[in-house]
Design an enzyme around this catalytic site. Sequence first.
Site, PDB file in Angstrom:
ATOM      1  N   LYS A 287     -54.813  40.890  28.854  1.00 18.15           N
ATOM      2  CA  LYS A 287     -54.288  40.768  27.503  1.00 18.15           C
ATOM      3  C   LYS A 287     -54.467  39.310  27.112  1.00 18.15           C
ATOM      4  O   LYS A 287     -53.646  38.455  27.464  1.00 18.15           O
ATOM      5  CB  LYS A 287     -52.801  41.142  27.494  1.00 18.15           C
ATOM      6  CG  LYS A 287     -52.526  42.605  27.819  1.00 18.15           C
ATOM      7  CD  LYS A 287     -51.033  42.859  27.896  1.00 18.15           C
ATOM      8  CE  LYS A 287     -50.663  44.302  27.649  1.00 18.15           C
ATOM      9  NZ  LYS A 287     -51.331  45.263  28.513  1.00 18.15           N
TER      10      LYS A 287
ATOM     11  N   LYS B  48     -49.711  56.888  27.682  1.00 22.26           N
ATOM     12  CA  LYS B  48     -48.632  56.316  28.497  1.00 22.26           C
ATOM     13  C   LYS B  48     -47.964  57.398  29.332  1.00 22.26           C
ATOM     14  O   LYS B  48     -47.540  58.432  28.798  1.00 22.26           O
ATOM     15  CB  LYS B  48     -47.571  55.689  27.584  1.00 22.26           C
ATOM     16  CG  LYS B  48     -48.084  54.521  26.765  1.00 22.26           C
ATOM     17  CD  LYS B  48     -48.166  53.270  27.609  1.00 22.26           C
ATOM     18  CE  LYS B  48     -48.548  52.071  26.747  1.00 22.26           C
ATOM     19  NZ  LYS B  48     -48.747  50.868  27.570  1.00 22.26           N
TER      20      LYS B  48
HETATM   21 MG    MG Z   1     -50.703  48.618  30.516  1.00 24.33          MG
END
Ligand code: MG
Length: 304
Positions: free
Chosen positions: A246, A138
């Site tokens: 997702k 991240k």
């Molecule tokens: Mg992402």
Amino acid sequence: MVIYQFNFRPYKRRFVHPVQTNHGLWEIREGIIIELEQEDGQVGWGEIAPIPWFGSETLDQALEFCQYLPKEINGDVIFSIPDTLPACQFGFETALTPLPSSYIPHSLKLSALLPAGKSAIDAYLPLWQSGYRTFKWKIAVNSIDEELAILELLVQKLPAGAIRLDANAGLGYDEAKLWLETCDKLMSNGVNIEFIEQPLPPSQFEEMLELSVSYKTKLALDESVATLQNLETCYSKGWRQIFVIKPLIIGSPSKLSKFCQQHQIDAVFSSVFETDIGRNAALQLANELSLHHRAVGFGVNHWF
Ligand code: MG
């Protein structure tokens, strides 16, 4: 028409360490397990695992929907769940098809999620030793200078691995260009930067489209394609690089399947920290629809 006995129960799971992204800190994963039992006793399980800050319904909205349903439902009820409840669409539709309890398609490679910041440098080793070769880190969590310096160290540690950088829409336009330039340079030195994920907010689609054709480093959309409707919009506006999907929050799995097959999109399937029930259903979809054979972002079990 088949009638199902419907039951549900909410669950809570605490992360070992809170998940840190540009959206903030996340400490507890909450969701709902649903059960559909047929007359012959066959039971299908499904999972509703919303992420409201990503564009799905909230847990309360999903709970309210479950409470409002009668004890006995049929397929018509399930296929008419509105698009405003995408995580419910996924949970109910997948519960219609009972799966073996541990479904792990062995053709899929997994990508492991590293912790944000400096911790990534030490966290990668046990993951590498357990077989992971693709890692996601991240970014846009700390200052760009700090993160660029950490990336330099990380790529020295990971000479043969692939790295995905996920900005969670947290970069400015100039910062995104700096990351892309840096990644292009690393790639010309043989480093495998697979892509940068969602550098800018969904509102800056045109800028991302322009950046996607200006650098060697690929871009992936994630927040921009949280639901099927968003996915269709981005595709129709010309996005042809990578789409992060997702499954648990995108909506109807049958519609998703149709869209992916029809357009042969380059998809990366990714977890939302669901339990094995949602994970099995999501991995089955990923196995069918990972047409470009990218590692799936389900290397997250070390977070619980
Ligand atoms: Mg992402």
